[in-house]
Design an enzyme around this catalytic site. Structure first.
Site, PDB file in Angstrom:
ATOM      1  N   ARG A  43       0.829  -1.480  -0.191  1.00 61.19           N
ATOM      2  CA  ARG A  43       0.171  -0.326   0.443  1.00 61.19           C
ATOM      3  C   ARG A  43       0.889   1.304  -0.498  1.00 61.19           C
ATOM      4  NH1 ARG A  43      -3.133  -2.074   5.054  1.00 61.19           N
ATOM      5  NH2 ARG A  43      -2.238  -3.468   4.896  1.00 61.19           N
ATOM      6  N   GLU A  99       7.575   2.979  -6.457  1.00 62.00           N
ATOM      7  CA  GLU A  99       7.962   2.030  -4.941  1.00 62.00           C
ATOM      8  C   GLU A  99       7.649   2.986  -3.615  1.00 62.00           C
ATOM      9  OE1 GLU A  99       7.513   0.234  -3.237  1.00 62.00           O
ATOM     10  OE2 GLU A  99       9.155  -1.640  -2.631  1.00 62.00           O
ATOM     11  N   ASP A 103      14.616  -0.400   0.536  1.00 62.62           N
ATOM     12  CA  ASP A 103      15.600  -0.845   1.700  1.00 62.62           C
ATOM     13  C   ASP A 103      16.739  -1.592   0.937  1.00 62.62           C
ATOM     14  OD1 ASP A 103      16.289  -2.225   4.079  1.00 62.62           O
ATOM     15  OD2 ASP A 103      15.155  -0.170   4.741  1.00 62.62           O
ATOM     16  N   LYS A 131      17.243   4.049   0.544  1.00 63.26           N
ATOM     17  CA  LYS A 131      18.246   3.754   1.314  1.00 63.26           C
ATOM     18  C   LYS A 131      19.282   2.996   1.415  1.00 63.26           C
ATOM     19  CE  LYS A 131      14.673   3.098   5.327  1.00 63.26           C
ATOM     20  NZ  LYS A 131      14.928   1.665   6.132  1.00 63.26           N
ATOM     21  N   ASP A 159       3.827   3.081   6.263  1.00 67.63           N
ATOM     22  CA  ASP A 159       3.581   3.018   7.564  1.00 67.63           C
ATOM     23  C   ASP A 159       4.540   2.740   8.347  1.00 67.63           C
ATOM     24  OD1 ASP A 159       3.198   0.549   6.595  1.00 67.63           O
ATOM     25  OD2 ASP A 159       2.372  -0.422   7.905  1.00 67.63           O
TER      26      ASP A 159
HETATM   27  P1  IMP Z   1      13.015  -3.905   0.938  1.00 66.51           P
HETATM   28  O1  IMP Z   1      12.364  -5.216   0.229  1.00 66.51           O
HETATM   29  O2  IMP Z   1      14.603  -4.164   1.734  1.00 66.51           O
HETATM   30  O3  IMP Z   1      13.874  -3.120  -0.238  1.00 66.51           O
HETATM   31  O4  IMP Z   1      11.417  -3.414   1.737  1.00 66.51           O
HETATM   32  C1  IMP Z   1      11.321  -2.566   0.834  1.00 66.51           C
HETATM   33  C2  IMP Z   1       9.549  -2.381   1.302  1.00 66.51           C
HETATM   34  O5  IMP Z   1      10.153  -2.225   2.808  1.00 66.51           O
HETATM   35  C3  IMP Z   1       8.717  -1.201   0.939  1.00 66.51           C
HETATM   36  O6  IMP Z   1       8.319  -1.615   0.340  1.00 66.51           O
HETATM   37  C4  IMP Z   1       8.714  -0.578   1.524  1.00 66.51           C
HETATM   38  O7  IMP Z   1       7.126  -1.384   2.123  1.00 66.51           O
HETATM   39  C5  IMP Z   1       8.985  -1.095   3.592  1.00 66.51           C
HETATM   40  N1  IMP Z   1      10.277  -0.428   4.376  1.00 66.51           N
HETATM   41  C6  IMP Z   1      11.496  -0.137   3.914  1.00 66.51           C
HETATM   42  N2  IMP Z   1      11.587   0.559   4.940  1.00 66.51           N
HETATM   43  C7  IMP Z   1      10.848   1.379   5.553  1.00 66.51           C
HETATM   44  C8  IMP Z   1      10.349   2.050   6.245  1.00 66.51           C
HETATM   45  O8  IMP Z   1      11.333   2.653   6.457  1.00 66.51           O
HETATM   46  N3  IMP Z   1       9.384   2.366   6.500  1.00 66.51           N
HETATM   47  C9  IMP Z   1       8.723   1.851   6.428  1.00 66.51           C
HETATM   48  N4  IMP Z   1       8.433   0.747   5.769  1.00 66.51           N
HETATM   49  C10 IMP Z   1       9.872   0.137   4.765  1.00 66.51           C
HETATM   50 MG    MG Z   2       6.557  -1.389   0.003  1.00 66.12          MG
END
Ligand code: IMP
Ligand code: MG
Length: 176
Positions: A43, A99, A103, A131, A159
């Site tokens: 979302r 997106e 992260d 990030k 969120d």
């Molecule tokens: P990744 O798979 O580690 O790149 O994470 C990506 C997903 O994690 C994003 O689509 C977000 O929904 C969630 N996410 C990553 N960092 C944060 C944050 O700082 N706050 C809230 N949601 C996060």
């Molecule tokens: Mg996300």
């Protein structure tokens, strides 16, 4: 856990960045002869997509998809599954995945792989927040709104435990 929210990016700064991204995307996709489609990952990207699509001045479709995410904690689960698939198809279209935040990169790279199998004409990524210091998977992001350090952020669709999505600014969660 006791925490407070500290403002990180104002809503004015978000708006000018979204306008800037919209102009870039409009320019880059202006001369295409395929169908152009934005795919928002739910979302977290729902507000970003709704603002971004209104500053992209070329015809395009909008679709959404939900993939499994962090759940109720602050740590990334590595297993990415489709919870809600796209309503339409992307075959031979120019696709831009939108997106909220990237992260580790696991979520977006899995989505990228899954969508590539559907044979779009092109497939690119746009994220509001990046990030890079947290990255574990190598991915190319064509459009980045803001690069931030390793902080847990909320607001503008993003969120923490399903709260704070409605905030018009991006804040960081500070634990005390
Ligand atoms: P990744 O798979 O580690 O790149 O994470 C990506 C997903 O994690 C994003 O689509 C977000 O929904 C969630 N996410 C990553 N960092 C944060 C944050 O700082 N706050 C809230 N949601 C996060
Ligand atoms: Mg996300």
């Amino acid at each position: 856990m006791k925490y407070y929210i500290e403002k990180l990016i104002s809503s004015d700064d978000i708006n000018s960045k979204v306008n800037y991204l919209g102009k870039q995307i409009t320019q880059d996709y202006f001369n295409i002869n395929k169908k152009f489609i934005l795919i928002g990952l739910l979302r977290g990207s729902f507000i970003f997509v709704s603002d971004l699509c209104r500053v992209i001045n070329i015809p395009h479709e909008v679709d959404f998809m939900t993939v499994s995410s962090y759940g109720s904690n602050m740590f990334s689960s590595r297993d990415v599954k489709i919870i809600k698939d796209l309503d339409g198809n992307i075959y031979d279209k120019d696709v831009l995945i939108v997106e909220d935040i990237i992260d580790s990169g696991y979520t977006i790279s899995k989505v990228y792989e899954m969508l590539l199998l559907r044979k779009p004409n092109s497939l690119s990524i746009c994220t509001l927040l990046d990030k890079p210091s947290c990255r574990e998977v190598n991915i190319f992001i064509k459009y980045i709104g803001f690069t931030i350090s390793n902080e847990f952020v909320i607001g503008y669709g993003i969120d923490y435990n399903q709260n704070y999505r409605h905030l018009s600014y991006i804040g960081k969660v500070v634990v005390n």
